[in-house]
Design a protein around this motif. Sequence first.
Motif, PDB file in Angstrom:
ATOM      1  N   ALA A 105       7.725 -19.634   5.532  1.00 12.79           N
ATOM      2  CA  ALA A 105       8.141 -18.354   6.106  1.00 12.79           C
ATOM      3  C   ALA A 105       9.656 -18.261   6.205  1.00 12.79           C
ATOM      4  CB  ALA A 105       7.495 -18.171   7.484  1.00 12.79           C
ATOM      5  N   ARG A 106      10.268 -19.337   6.686  1.00 15.58           N
ATOM      6  CA  ARG A 106      11.725 -19.343   6.810  1.00 15.58           C
ATOM      7  C   ARG A 106      12.386 -19.234   5.435  1.00 15.58           C
ATOM      8  NH1 ARG A 106      14.090 -17.197   9.550  1.00 15.58           N
ATOM      9  NH2 ARG A 106      13.502 -18.221  11.478  1.00 15.58           N
ATOM     10  N   ALA A 107      11.894 -19.999   4.473  1.00 10.82           N
ATOM     11  CA  ALA A 107      12.493 -19.982   3.140  1.00 10.82           C
ATOM     12  C   ALA A 107      12.270 -18.646   2.429  1.00 10.82           C
ATOM     13  CB  ALA A 107      11.916 -21.115   2.294  1.00 10.82           C
ATOM     14  N   SER A 108      11.240 -17.909   2.844  1.00 12.60           N
ATOM     15  CA  SER A 108      10.907 -16.640   2.203  1.00 12.60           C
ATOM     16  C   SER A 108      11.649 -15.459   2.800  1.00 12.60           C
ATOM     17  CB  SER A 108       9.391 -16.393   2.287  1.00 12.60           C
ATOM     18  OG  SER A 108       8.678 -17.424   1.647  1.00 12.60           O
ATOM     19  N   GLY A 109      12.504 -15.717   3.780  1.00 12.07           N
ATOM     20  CA  GLY A 109      13.314 -14.640   4.329  1.00 12.07           C
ATOM     21  C   GLY A 109      12.759 -13.962   5.547  1.00 12.07           C
ATOM     22  N   ALA A 110      11.844 -14.614   6.271  1.00  8.13           N
ATOM     23  CA  ALA A 110      11.318 -14.029   7.503  1.00  8.13           C
ATOM     24  C   ALA A 110      12.448 -13.786   8.494  1.00  8.13           C
ATOM     25  CB  ALA A 110      10.269 -14.951   8.120  1.00  8.13           C
ATOM     26  N   GLY A 111      12.316 -12.701   9.253  1.00 11.14           N
ATOM     27  CA  GLY A 111      13.306 -12.419  10.273  1.00 11.14           C
ATOM     28  C   GLY A 111      13.094 -13.250  11.517  1.00 11.14           C
ATOM     29  N   THR A 112      11.843 -13.346  11.964  1.00 10.62           N
ATOM     30  CA  THR A 112      11.476 -14.144  13.137  1.00 10.62           C
ATOM     31  C   THR A 112      10.245 -14.956  12.801  1.00 10.62           C
ATOM     32  OG1 THR A 112      12.307 -12.419  14.629  1.00 10.62           O
ATOM     33  CG2 THR A 112      10.835 -14.078  15.576  1.00 10.62           C
ATOM     34  N   VAL A 113      10.302 -16.265  13.063  1.00 12.79           N
ATOM     35  CA  VAL A 113       9.169 -17.157  12.831  1.00 12.79           C
ATOM     36  C   VAL A 113       8.749 -17.737  14.170  1.00 12.79           C
ATOM     37  CG1 VAL A 113       8.287 -19.172  11.603  1.00 12.79           C
ATOM     38  CG2 VAL A 113      10.044 -17.725  10.533  1.00 12.79           C
ATOM     39  N   ILE A 114       7.486 -17.542  14.516  1.00 13.72           N
ATOM     40  CA  ILE A 114       6.926 -18.027  15.779  1.00 13.72           C
ATOM     41  C   ILE A 114       5.819 -19.009  15.443  1.00 13.72           C
ATOM     42  CG2 ILE A 114       5.843 -17.351  17.957  1.00 13.72           C
ATOM     43  CD1 ILE A 114       6.751 -14.383  16.969  1.00 13.72           C
ATOM     44  N   THR A 115       5.890 -20.211  15.987  1.00  9.75           N
ATOM     45  CA  THR A 115       4.858 -21.221  15.747  1.00  9.75           C
ATOM     46  C   THR A 115       4.180 -21.567  17.062  1.00  9.75           C
ATOM     47  OG1 THR A 115       6.144 -22.127  13.903  1.00  9.75           O
ATOM     48  CG2 THR A 115       4.369 -23.492  14.786  1.00  9.75           C
ATOM     49  N   VAL A 116       2.856 -21.462  17.080  1.00 12.77           N
ATOM     50  CA  VAL A 116       2.052 -21.768  18.263  1.00 12.77           C
ATOM     51  C   VAL A 116       1.282 -23.048  17.995  1.00 12.77           C
ATOM     52  CG1 VAL A 116       0.162 -20.992  19.736  1.00 12.77           C
ATOM     53  CG2 VAL A 116       1.818 -19.333  18.867  1.00 12.77           C
TER      54      VAL A 116
END
Length: 369
Positions: free
Chosen positions: A204-215
């Motif tokens: 997700a981060r490498a794909s350009g996500a604006g905000t990544v939330i991990t639960v």
Amino acid sequence: MPVPTSTRAAVLREHAGPLALEKIPLPEECEAGAAVVAVRCATLCATDVHLWSGAMSLPGMLPMVLGHEMAGVVEAVGPGTVDALGRPVQVGDRIGWSESTCGHCYGCTVLRAPVACLDRGYGFRQRADRWPYSTAGLAEYAYVTPGAQKVVLPGDVPDTWAAAAGCSVKTVLHAFDRAGGLRPGSSVLVQGAGALGLVATAVARASGAGTVITVGGPGYRLDLARRFGADVTVGLDGEPADRLAAVLEATEGRGADLVLDLAGAPGVGAEAVDAAAWGGTFVVVGSTGPRPEPIPLGTVMGKELTVRGSLNGDVADYHRAVEFLRAFRLRFPWDDLFGEPAGLAGASAALVSMSRLQQVKAVIHPWLP
């Protein structure tokens, strides 16, 4: 060089019990398209733990050899053996391999989707007391069948990465494909902080996500999630309402554009739907088995959500997984996913450790004492 005709292996004979170190046969010669491989590394995943514990069971599956993420060096090849890109597979090559497919069923030919193959095979579909006996990772040698999708591995990819690419990483990449990709700036909710969740966080981060939330949990995995690109991490010590509030706060009240279930825990589906943004996508990846999972269909309708299932990919995803790990080797700490290597004698303890969430991915080097 003579072809090995037997191998030492860690055999599962009783669910939740210790694996038995046994000598099992190998086919006496390689078929056309097949190979015998000395396994250099096997990495264990949650499916191995579920199979070991009995939480995931197949009729008549025991005895069996666990491990479907592995890489090794070719000891013998049959006539005409090539990898998925048509490259000849030769003695001394280091290869990984994906599941086997038949190539002629409706799924293979009409749907052109190897994951839909009617006779799709993994090592854990093969009993250790029936031909070809040893096809999985927890053995010194494995027989790689003609239908198995093989990949000659680049020399700069460590064994652990190559092995994990064969299931964990390719599963995540396949899930992002099923989601239709990711629009730059989108918010992503990753449910689960095991190997799949951590890799998904990185994708997700490498794909350009604006905000990544991990639960997920426990705490050390959330620490890892931050190193793999999570902006926000949420533990499991609260109630579903608390987790929903954390997601809404991180997304300015809109919810997540993409939600990935990589946990398969009870209640995760309902939480995913509640946390998704209007018009968002929910991809089910981590749930296995026939257990019912309640989902509020009215919310799916009202938010006009897209809900997609995603299995674990095919050899194309495996090839891309290897390349993804190579491309981002300086950005993400891939080695932190893996525990200290153990030999076959330590495989039982490794499974127990993973079942207790004490390590993300156990590593077995079959040739260690």
